[in-house]
Write a protein that holds these residues in place. Structure first.
Motif, short mmCIF file in Angstrom:
data_model
loop_
_atom_site.label_atom_id
_atom_site.label_comp_id
_atom_site.label_asym_id
_atom_site.label_seq_id
_atom_site.Cartn_x
_atom_site.Cartn_y
_atom_site.Cartn_z
N ILE A 1 0.83 -1.21 0.00
CA ILE A 1 0.00 0.00 0.00
C ILE A 1 0.86 1.26 0.00
O ILE A 1 0.47 2.30 -0.54
N ASP A 2 2.07 1.18 0.58
CA ASP A 2 2.90 2.39 0.69
C ASP A 2 3.68 2.68 -0.59
O ASP A 2 4.47 3.63 -0.62
N THR A 3 3.49 1.90 -1.63
CA THR A 3 4.16 2.17 -2.91
C THR A 3 3.19 2.74 -3.95
O THR A 3 3.57 2.89 -5.12
N LEU A 4 1.96 3.06 -3.55
CA LEU A 4 0.93 3.42 -4.53
C LEU A 4 0.85 4.91 -4.82
O LEU A 4 0.38 5.30 -5.88
N ILE A 5 1.28 5.75 -3.89
CA ILE A 5 1.16 7.20 -4.10
C ILE A 5 2.16 7.64 -5.16
O ILE A 5 3.34 7.31 -5.09
N THR A 6 1.69 8.37 -6.15
CA THR A 6 2.57 8.80 -7.24
C THR A 6 3.18 10.17 -6.94
O THR A 6 2.68 10.93 -6.12
N ASN A 7 4.28 10.47 -7.66
CA ASN A 7 5.05 11.68 -7.41
C ASN A 7 4.52 12.90 -8.15
O ASN A 7 4.25 13.94 -7.55
N LEU A 8 4.39 12.77 -9.46
CA LEU A 8 4.17 13.94 -10.30
C LEU A 8 2.87 14.66 -9.93
O LEU A 8 1.79 14.06 -9.93
N ALA A 9 3.00 15.92 -9.60
CA ALA A 9 1.90 16.84 -9.30
C ALA A 9 1.23 16.58 -7.96
O ALA A 9 0.36 17.35 -7.55
N GLU A 10 1.59 15.49 -7.29
CA GLU A 10 1.07 15.29 -5.93
C GLU A 10 2.17 15.47 -4.89
O GLU A 10 1.91 15.91 -3.78
N THR A 11 3.40 15.14 -5.24
CA THR A 11 4.54 15.37 -4.37
C THR A 11 5.54 16.31 -5.03
O THR A 11 6.03 17.24 -4.41
N ALA A 12 5.84 16.07 -6.30
CA ALA A 12 6.74 16.93 -7.06
C ALA A 12 5.93 17.88 -7.94
O ALA A 12 4.88 17.50 -8.46
N TYR A 13 6.44 19.08 -8.10
CA TYR A 13 5.79 20.10 -8.91
C TYR A 13 4.40 20.44 -8.37
O TYR A 13 3.38 20.33 -9.05
N VAL A 14 4.38 20.84 -7.11
CA VAL A 14 3.14 21.25 -6.46
C VAL A 14 3.26 22.74 -6.14
O VAL A 14 4.21 23.18 -5.50
N HIS A 15 2.28 23.50 -6.57
CA HIS A 15 2.29 24.93 -6.29
C HIS A 15 2.12 25.16 -4.79
O HIS A 15 1.34 24.45 -4.13
N PRO A 16 2.79 26.16 -4.22
CA PRO A 16 2.68 26.42 -2.78
C PRO A 16 1.27 26.64 -2.30
O PRO A 16 0.92 26.26 -1.17
N ALA B 1 -3.33 27.03 -10.42
CA ALA B 1 -2.73 27.85 -9.36
C ALA B 1 -1.63 28.75 -9.92
O ALA B 1 -1.52 29.92 -9.55
N TYR B 2 -0.81 28.20 -10.81
CA TYR B 2 0.24 29.00 -11.44
C TYR B 2 -0.39 30.14 -12.25
O TYR B 2 0.10 31.28 -12.24
N ALA B 3 -1.44 29.84 -12.98
CA ALA B 3 -2.11 30.87 -13.78
C ALA B 3 -2.69 31.95 -12.89
O ALA B 3 -2.57 33.15 -13.17
N ALA B 4 -3.31 31.53 -11.77
CA ALA B 4 -3.89 32.51 -10.84
C ALA B 4 -2.80 33.38 -10.23
O ALA B 4 -2.99 34.59 -10.06
N GLU B 5 -1.66 32.78 -9.91
CA GLU B 5 -0.56 33.56 -9.34
C GLU B 5 -0.04 34.59 -10.33
O GLU B 5 0.24 35.74 -9.97
N THR B 6 0.07 34.18 -11.60
CA THR B 6 0.54 35.09 -12.62
C THR B 6 -0.41 36.28 -12.79
O THR B 6 0.01 37.44 -12.88
N LEU B 7 -1.70 35.99 -12.82
CA LEU B 7 -2.69 37.06 -12.95
C LEU B 7 -2.64 37.99 -11.74
O LEU B 7 -2.77 39.22 -11.87
N TRP B 8 -2.46 37.40 -10.57
CA TRP B 8 -2.39 38.21 -9.35
C TRP B 8 -1.18 39.15 -9.41
O TRP B 8 -1.25 40.31 -9.05
N ARG B 9 -0.05 38.61 -9.87
CA ARG B 9 1.16 39.42 -9.97
C ARG B 9 0.96 40.56 -10.97
O ARG B 9 1.34 41.71 -10.72
N LEU B 10 0.36 40.21 -12.11
CA LEU B 10 0.14 41.24 -13.13
C LEU B 10 -0.86 42.29 -12.67
O LEU B 10 -0.82 43.44 -13.12
N ALA B 11 -1.75 41.89 -11.75
CA ALA B 11 -2.78 42.81 -11.27
C ALA B 11 -2.25 43.79 -10.23
O ALA B 11 -2.99 44.65 -9.76
#
Length: 624
Positions: free
Chosen positions: A270-285, A600-610
């Protein structure tokens, strides 16, 4: 040849060597010692020595073990990153096998000359004259002998406390517990002597045979003991829980959907089932801070469990459910000792047989001799015992509590499976030392006092402490060398608990180790990963769990062994899920979380531009 050093140095040289005293020879102490040795340079001449009060290495895994005990964490996760077990070895080791693994580890990396057994640390104080620490210890020549009366000291530059979470038994006070062992409460037809003891004293089934047993605690040890009592021929087993538990098997077993049976000779841990991409790696703050990944996965898992087993409380768990606001990955430690659940469920399982034709989870087969009619009673913790030896249970709306109100429970054996507490009496009070609860830098050191580290003092909700200890050792060494990336992003890896919670050192395994990897510059980027190691390793990284070996592809602890381990052992864990499993537990979650993080990245970019130009600089560096 396995030998240990007999003499310890008494001083450190200001430039020639930096003595590091490691307290404890369990897995955390061993991997810390080994990591320090490999990280030593002329500028950082680490000289680690391990002080262990027992007569062998292994810590809790040796001295808290019992008959038929097995690790509930898989070998893939639990093994250290550069010392692996054979691919054809069973996924889950017995404790004897794991203790031998640790001895082989000490052999392979030549740690024995640095391990001082039967050496007990009694005080650690500040060295006011020369800086660093003065470690006071006593020794004994043979196991069980008296400790020597003349303490000795050693001066150390650094101290790593690796004494373990599970050392000092925690025994709650229950009024009237002494009545259990009163002679007058003993049944006249029974030959057993009444007993009350903590689970650390349990060693074999012979301690349970023919007894009326009450077990206090539904952690993994408590569940193990309930199963062992059933198999030992106990006449009655009552398992008491404080507030419920979340039960899952340590490996996915067989199940049926619409008559199609999904089975495997090698169930997936069971402890080998969680995947990395976008759930552990490359996650917006923002996504990390909200813990939305945990809540979404909990929502999905509960529905899948209902379809397969008929209940959302756990995997085929029909009683002992947690309160709704604590039921899920974000809140509790997963209980992977599942063997007792068939005995516990027998009194409560009420799924219509018609639904079993649609889907059915198949519990792991019992070992022999089977006891098909025996049941383990679940109950709340008793509030007191009467002079007759009868247990008094609190009133509650819980179905197990309702059932036990009418029961006359008079155990002749009570076992406290109530865990352990941490005390650090050897830390000199005048020294102003921190405790693990006060270690505010990644739960390892206190800011401003980086020379003292606590390794192995967090507990994962799903995962294992040894690989976490390895990553903690990497972080500490990098911190001592001044190479940790700063500023450190917020710690979004803690399990969510109330202020009144008894245990506050829980972490999400994947989030915690990946956070440490990012801090030390060991978390790989997808492009550089593909460019240097190719598609095979890249796919393994995306679909694999947060194995420590991934964080040895780049960074300060890069290992030439890592690519081969990933392409063989880690690849095996991924392919064993099958195509359907990888679609359901890999492709779909990754696609969803990638979309969420992109938003989330898109929202951050818009927030920065705003109008908030600082937003990008505050967050972007934290996401890789």
């Amino acid at each position: 040849m396995r030998t240990t050093a007999t003499e310890l140095p008494v001083e450190y040289g200001s430039s020639e060597r930096q003595i590091v005293v490691v307290v404890g020879a369990g897995p955390a102490g061993l991997v810390t010692c080994k990591s320090l040795l490999e990280a030593a340079t002329p500028d950082y001449p680490f000289e680690p020595i391990i002080l262990e009060q027992e007569d062998n290495i292994g810590g809790t895994f040796r001295y808290r073990s019992y008959e038929n005990s097995n690790l509930v964490s898989s070998k893939q996760l639990t093994s250290f990153s550069d010392f692996r077990l054979p691919l054809d070895h069973p996924d889950h080791l017995t404790l004897d096998e794991y203790n031998e693994y640790m001895r082989d580890y000490a052999d392979h990396f030549r740690l024995w000359p640095r391990i001082h057994l039967q050496t007990k640390v009694i005080n650690i104080s500040r060295d006011a004259d020369r800086g660093g620490h003065i470690v006071t210890y006593v020794r004994r020549l043979t196991p069980g002998a008296e400790w020597e009366t003349s303490p000795r000291t050693i001066r150390a530059t650094y101290v790593a406390i690796c004494s373990g979470l599970h050392v000092i038994p925690s025994v709650p006070t229950i009024p009237g517990i002494e009545y259990v062992t009163k002679p007058e409460t003993k049944r006249k037809d029974s030959a057993v002597e009444p007993a009350v003891f903590h689970s650390f004293e349990y060693k074999s089934r012979s301690q349970l045979s023919g007894r009326r047993i009450m077990i206090l605690g539904t952690g993994e040890t408590g569940m193990d003991l309930a199963y062992e009592a059933a198999k030992a021929g106990a006449t009655e087993v009552v398992l008491c829980t404080r507030a419920g538990f979340l039960s899952f098997p340590k490996a996915l077993n067989d199940f049926e959907v619409l008559g199609f049976k999904f089975e495997s000779d090698r169930p997936v841990p069971i402890d080998t089932l969680i995947t990395n991409l976008a759930e552990t790696a490359y996650v917006h703050p923002w996504v990390a801070a909200s813990h939305i990944r945990w809540f979404i996965s909990d929502f999905v898992i509960k529905r899948v469990l209902w379809i397969l087993t008929g209940t959302q409380a756990g995997c085929n768990q029909w009683v002992g459910e947690l309160e709704p606001d604590r039921l899920g990955r974000a809140y509790v430690f997963l209980n992977k000792s599942h063997k007792a659940m068939p005995y516990i469920n027998r009194l409560y399982r009420n799924r219509p047989s018609s639904l079993d034709h649609l889907s059915r989870y198949i519990d792991p087969p019992e070992d022999s001799p089977p006891q098909t009619e025996f049941a383990v009673d679940l109950a709340p913790f008793p509030t007191r015992f009467l002079p007759s030896g009868r247990a008094v249970f609190p009133s509650s709306a819980r179905k197990d509590a309702q059932r036990m109100q009418a029961r006359d429970v008079r155990p002749d054996t009570v076992i406290f499976a109530t865990g352990y507490r941490q005390e650090f009496g050897f830390l000199d009070a005048a020294g102003g030392y921190a405790t693990p609860a006060e270690a505010d830098v990644r739960n390892i050191v206190r800011a401003g006092d980086e020379s003292v580290a606590f390794i192995g003092f967090v507990r994962p909700g799903v995962g294992a402490i040894p690989p976490i200890a390895e990553m903690q050792a990497f972080f500490w060494i990098t911190l001592l060398k001044g190479q940790v990336r700063t500023p450190l992003p917020p710690p979004h890896y803690h399990l969510l608990v109330k202020e009144t919670a008894r245990i506050k050192y829980g972490v999400d395994h994947s989030t915690y180790v990946s956070t440490l990897a990012k801090d030390i510059g060991a978390a790989p980027g997808l492009w550089e990963l593909w460019w240097e190691y190719g598609t095979h390793v890249l796919v393994c990284y995306c679909f694999g769990a947060a194995f420590t070996v991934f964080y040895r592809l780049f960074g300060p602890f890069r290992s030439p062994l890592a690519p081969k381990i990933i392409q063989t052992e880690i690849w095996d864990t991924i392919t064993r899920r099958g195509v359907l499993g990888n679609v359901l537990m890999g492709v779909i979650p990754m696609a969803f979380y990638l979309t969420l993080n992109f938003a989330a990245y898109a929202a951050e970019t818009l927030w920065r531009l705003a109008g908030d130009p600082g937003a990008s600089s505050r967050y972007t560096h934290r996401t890789m």
